[in-house]
Write an enzyme that holds these catalytic residues in place. Sequence first.
Site, mmCIF file in Angstrom:
data_model
loop_
_atom_site.group_PDB
_atom_site.id
_atom_site.type_symbol
_atom_site.label_atom_id
_atom_site.label_comp_id
_atom_site.label_asym_id
_atom_site.label_seq_id
_atom_site.Cartn_x
_atom_site.Cartn_y
_atom_site.Cartn_z
ATOM 1 N N GLU A 11 -22.476 90.595 53.231
ATOM 2 C CA GLU A 11 -22.802 91.103 54.568
ATOM 3 C C GLU A 11 -21.636 90.883 55.534
ATOM 4 O O GLU A 11 -21.285 91.779 56.304
ATOM 5 C CB GLU A 11 -24.076 90.423 55.087
ATOM 6 C CG GLU A 11 -25.296 90.849 54.263
ATOM 7 C CD GLU A 11 -26.588 90.182 54.691
ATOM 8 O OE1 GLU A 11 -26.593 88.938 54.875
ATOM 9 O OE2 GLU A 11 -27.600 90.886 54.840
ATOM 10 N N GLU A 47 -30.535 88.232 46.300
ATOM 11 C CA GLU A 47 -31.757 87.891 47.032
ATOM 12 C C GLU A 47 -33.003 88.215 46.216
ATOM 13 O O GLU A 47 -33.970 87.455 46.210
ATOM 14 C CB GLU A 47 -31.796 88.647 48.373
ATOM 15 C CG GLU A 47 -30.867 88.069 49.442
ATOM 16 C CD GLU A 47 -29.435 88.602 49.378
ATOM 17 O OE1 GLU A 47 -29.045 89.169 48.336
ATOM 18 O OE2 GLU A 47 -28.719 88.431 50.364
HETATM 19 C C1 1HE Z 1 -24.750 76.531 47.881
HETATM 20 C C2 1HE Z 1 -24.816 77.944 47.946
HETATM 21 C C3 1HE Z 1 -25.565 78.524 48.976
HETATM 22 C C4 1HE Z 1 -23.608 77.390 46.240
HETATM 23 N N1 1HE Z 1 -26.171 77.687 49.850
HETATM 24 N N2 1HE Z 1 -25.370 75.771 48.768
HETATM 25 N N3 1HE Z 1 -26.686 83.780 47.756
HETATM 26 C C5 1HE Z 1 -26.896 83.220 46.556
HETATM 27 O O1 1HE Z 1 -27.990 83.232 46.037
HETATM 28 C C6 1HE Z 1 -25.674 82.619 45.888
HETATM 29 C C7 1HE Z 1 -25.897 81.185 45.484
HETATM 30 N N4 1HE Z 1 -24.725 80.642 44.828
HETATM 31 C C8 1HE Z 1 -24.344 80.986 43.558
HETATM 32 O O2 1HE Z 1 -24.919 81.872 42.926
HETATM 33 C C9 1HE Z 1 -23.195 80.238 42.960
HETATM 34 O O3 1HE Z 1 -23.038 79.028 43.668
HETATM 35 C C10 1HE Z 1 -21.840 81.002 43.006
HETATM 36 C C11 1HE Z 1 -21.896 82.203 42.035
HETATM 37 C C12 1HE Z 1 -21.517 81.500 44.424
HETATM 38 C C13 1HE Z 1 -20.682 80.037 42.603
HETATM 39 O O4 1HE Z 1 -20.979 79.422 41.349
HETATM 40 P P1 1HE Z 1 -20.277 78.067 40.934
HETATM 41 O O5 1HE Z 1 -20.707 77.773 39.523
HETATM 42 O O6 1HE Z 1 -18.806 78.144 41.216
HETATM 43 O O7 1HE Z 1 -20.836 76.943 41.943
HETATM 44 P P2 1HE Z 1 -22.244 76.163 41.907
HETATM 45 O O8 1HE Z 1 -22.161 75.013 40.948
HETATM 46 O O9 1HE Z 1 -23.376 77.101 41.745
HETATM 47 O O10 1HE Z 1 -22.317 75.620 43.400
HETATM 48 C C14 1HE Z 1 -21.491 74.561 43.834
HETATM 49 C C15 1HE Z 1 -22.218 73.852 44.955
HETATM 50 O O11 1HE Z 1 -22.359 74.742 46.057
HETATM 51 C C16 1HE Z 1 -23.632 73.459 44.532
HETATM 52 O O12 1HE Z 1 -23.961 72.231 45.191
HETATM 53 P P3 1HE Z 1 -23.851 70.820 44.396
HETATM 54 O O13 1HE Z 1 -24.311 69.829 45.411
HETATM 55 O O14 1HE Z 1 -24.746 70.977 43.191
HETATM 56 O O15 1HE Z 1 -22.380 70.690 44.030
HETATM 57 C C17 1HE Z 1 -24.473 74.570 45.092
HETATM 58 O O16 1HE Z 1 -25.808 74.180 45.380
HETATM 59 C C18 1HE Z 1 -23.747 74.881 46.386
HETATM 60 N N5 1HE Z 1 -24.006 76.235 46.817
HETATM 61 N N6 1HE Z 1 -24.091 78.442 46.912
HETATM 62 C C19 1HE Z 1 -26.059 76.358 49.749
HETATM 63 N N7 1HE Z 1 -25.671 79.835 49.141
HETATM 64 C C20 1HE Z 1 -29.002 86.033 56.644
HETATM 65 S S1 1HE Z 1 -29.818 86.142 55.178
HETATM 66 C C21 1HE Z 1 -28.598 86.198 53.948
HETATM 67 C C22 1HE Z 1 -29.251 86.223 52.624
HETATM 68 C C23 1HE Z 1 -28.515 85.364 51.648
HETATM 69 O O17 1HE Z 1 -27.309 85.231 51.720
HETATM 70 S S2 1HE Z 1 -29.459 84.550 50.471
HETATM 71 C C24 1HE Z 1 -28.250 83.636 49.536
HETATM 72 C C25 1HE Z 1 -27.676 84.505 48.470
#
Ligand code: 1HE
Length: 258
Positions: free
Chosen positions: A111, A131
């Site tokens: 976005e 999402e």
């Molecule tokens: C996060 C977030 C996050 C990672 N909020 N903490 N967006 C999503 O659903 C995407 C969510 N994220 C992912 O799918 C993956 O993290 C990635 C593909 C982006 C990257 O993968 P990777 O393997 O490099 O990293 P990871 O191990 O998944 O994440 C590393 C850390 O970042 C981990 O925390 P940790 O404490 O376990 O190390 C994750 O929890 C954290 N992390 N992404 C919070 N999004 C106005 S409405 C908008 C609508 C949306 O955007 S909904 C979200 C969609």
Amino acid sequence: MPNLDIETRGKIALLTLNRPERRNAIDDATIEAIERFFTRPPASVKAVVLRAAGPHFCAGLDLQEHYDLNRGPVEFMRMCQNWHRAFDAMQFGSIPIIAALKGAVVGGGLEIAAATHVRVAEKSTFFALPEGQRGVFTGGGATVRVARIMTPARMIDMMIAARTYDAQRGYDVGLAHEIVENGEGEKRAIAIAEAAAEHYDVTNFAILTGISRINDMSTTDGLFAESLLAGMVMTNPDLRPSLEKFFARKAPRLEPKG
Ligand code: 1HE
């Protein structure tokens, strides 16, 4: 500013989403910082590069903050409106924004990317709207901005069929405008920004505010608005030396290139 670094370099500003340990997930403070910058950018800044720390551009909404705050419907709606205001300030401001994309450009990350004007994607880039899979919904403008770029039908398909597009597929549907080697995105985005910063302010203003807004209008209104903008741009007194350079064959020659 929290999670958003701002550095000015001559006529351009480099804005860095800087929270790599959370994959640059966007929290309330980041949105506030983005809105503050783009509603009152320093007068010296003529173009912006939006880049990201770490291997991923942006993982979208901070799901942890969302979980912790446990907001009600009206609170979440207001939060979405904060995102819309911040991204509108980007899209409809008068400063060209060049995004340097890499890794994940997902959810709210797509976005914010859709509110930029030129998107350079490293080969590592992937685009998704996860999402649907997570049981949430877009709220940062994707139904408008992303759907207009890739078409609503493709956006629905991407969410329902849980597709993740690679850089090439993103390029094919307009999510990226150029693909570069990994590690080259920032350099290319800076070069585009530096060149765009040399355009006349009034021309960039017309391109950035005009084209998007006119495409929200009826044909009659759009053509009228175009004539108003053109009247302003084409009578800019600074234009005369530029035309004289062209007549003297001193202007850069046009040739097919990226
Ligand atoms: C996060 C977030 C996050 C990672 N909020 N903490 N967006 C999503 O659903 C995407 C969510 N994220 C992912 O799918 C993956 O993290 C990635 C593909 C982006 C990257 O993968 P990777 O393997 O490099 O990293 P990871 O191990 O998944 O994440 C590393 C850390 O970042 C981990 O925390 P940790 O404490 O376990 O190390 C994750 O929890 C954290 N992390 N992404 C919070 N999004 C106005 S409405 C908008 C609508 C949306 O955007 S909904 C979200 C969609």
